[in-house]
Design an enzyme around this catalytic site. Sequence first.
Site, short mmCIF file in Angstrom:
data_model
loop_
_atom_site.label_atom_id
_atom_site.label_comp_id
_atom_site.label_asym_id
_atom_site.label_seq_id
_atom_site.Cartn_x
_atom_site.Cartn_y
_atom_site.Cartn_z
N GLU A 217 7.96 16.66 5.42
CA GLU A 217 8.97 16.34 6.42
C GLU A 217 8.49 16.68 7.84
O GLU A 217 8.76 15.94 8.79
CB GLU A 217 10.28 17.08 6.08
CG GLU A 217 10.92 16.51 4.81
CD GLU A 217 12.05 17.37 4.26
OE1 GLU A 217 12.39 18.41 4.87
OE2 GLU A 217 12.61 17.00 3.21
N ASN B 44 27.65 18.31 7.45
CA ASN B 44 27.26 19.68 7.13
C ASN B 44 26.20 20.27 8.07
O ASN B 44 25.48 21.19 7.71
CB ASN B 44 26.88 19.81 5.64
CG ASN B 44 25.71 18.95 5.24
OD1 ASN B 44 25.11 18.28 6.08
ND2 ASN B 44 25.36 18.98 3.97
N LYS C 196 21.78 18.38 12.61
CA LYS C 196 22.23 17.00 12.50
C LYS C 196 23.11 16.63 13.71
O LYS C 196 23.51 17.51 14.48
CB LYS C 196 22.97 16.83 11.17
CG LYS C 196 22.05 17.08 9.94
CD LYS C 196 22.83 16.96 8.64
CE LYS C 196 21.92 17.16 7.43
NZ LYS C 196 22.67 17.05 6.14
P1 GDP Z 1 21.01 19.31 1.02
O1 GDP Z 1 19.59 19.49 0.56
O2 GDP Z 1 21.85 20.56 0.82
O3 GDP Z 1 21.11 18.81 2.44
O4 GDP Z 1 21.70 18.22 0.08
P2 GDP Z 1 21.10 16.88 -0.60
O5 GDP Z 1 19.61 16.84 -0.48
O6 GDP Z 1 21.70 16.78 -1.95
O7 GDP Z 1 21.74 15.72 0.28
C1 GDP Z 1 21.24 15.45 1.55
C2 GDP Z 1 22.39 15.21 2.49
O8 GDP Z 1 23.11 14.05 2.08
C3 GDP Z 1 23.45 16.32 2.53
O9 GDP Z 1 23.09 17.41 3.35
C4 GDP Z 1 24.63 15.56 3.06
O10 GDP Z 1 24.54 15.38 4.49
C5 GDP Z 1 24.47 14.21 2.39
N1 GDP Z 1 25.25 14.14 1.14
C6 GDP Z 1 24.92 14.67 -0.06
N2 GDP Z 1 25.89 14.42 -0.97
C7 GDP Z 1 26.84 13.71 -0.31
C8 GDP Z 1 28.10 13.14 -0.71
O11 GDP Z 1 28.53 13.25 -1.85
N3 GDP Z 1 28.80 12.47 0.26
C9 GDP Z 1 28.34 12.35 1.54
N4 GDP Z 1 29.09 11.67 2.44
N5 GDP Z 1 27.16 12.86 1.94
C10 GDP Z 1 26.43 13.53 1.02
#
Ligand code: GDP
Length: 160
Positions: free
Chosen positions: A137, A123, A20
């Site tokens: 994707e 992250n 990212k």
């Molecule tokens: P991942 O699969 O571990 O990347 O997580 P998810 O698919 O749940 O979410 C996708 C991305 O959205 C995450 O990697 C974060 O960059 C972002 N994200 C998820 N939850 C949050 C949140 O509660 N707050 C913020 N600011 N970003 C979030």
Amino acid sequence: IFLPHLMASMEVEESYIMIKPDGVQRGLVGEIISRFEKKGFKLKGLKLFHCPKQLAEEHYKDLSSKPFFPKLITYITSGPVVCMAWEGVGVVASARKLIGATNPLQAEPGTIRGDLAVQTGRNVVHGSDSPENGKREIALWFKEGELTEWTPVQTPWLVE
Ligand code: GDP
Ligand code: MG
């Protein structure tokens, strides 16, 4: 011994891994790529790319109803990302383990997020959550001709 029920779960898969904008800006590109490289997965596609809003929204469409969605789109489009296609047996689940939990404060030490990040909103890396999404994707982020089929010389030293 031949274990067909185990073989069925040992499919060659593809995962879309993306560094990212924070990972690029913080100079973590080499560090992150090397973790997948050293593990033994095969790189099939790699590019630096500043993604348009529309693509970010399509990629994260399952999260479009979340309150953080606008911030997520701003984050992902805030600078160049590194797009990667990785191939290997079990690469999807393994890459998720290498990446660590979504919240870097909960990610185990030794994982990318556990070692290199402190906040969910920064992250540093994305990894597909299923083989189906890996394919979806990669097709979304790479154009025809941007993926390369090749045979790493190390293959017989990685798999018996
Ligand atoms: P991942 O699969 O571990 O990347 O997580 P998810 O698919 O749940 O979410 C996708 C991305 O959205 C995450 O990697 C974060 O960059 C972002 N994200 C998820 N939850 C949050 C949140 O509660 N707050 C913020 N600011 N970003 C979030
Ligand atoms: Mg996800």
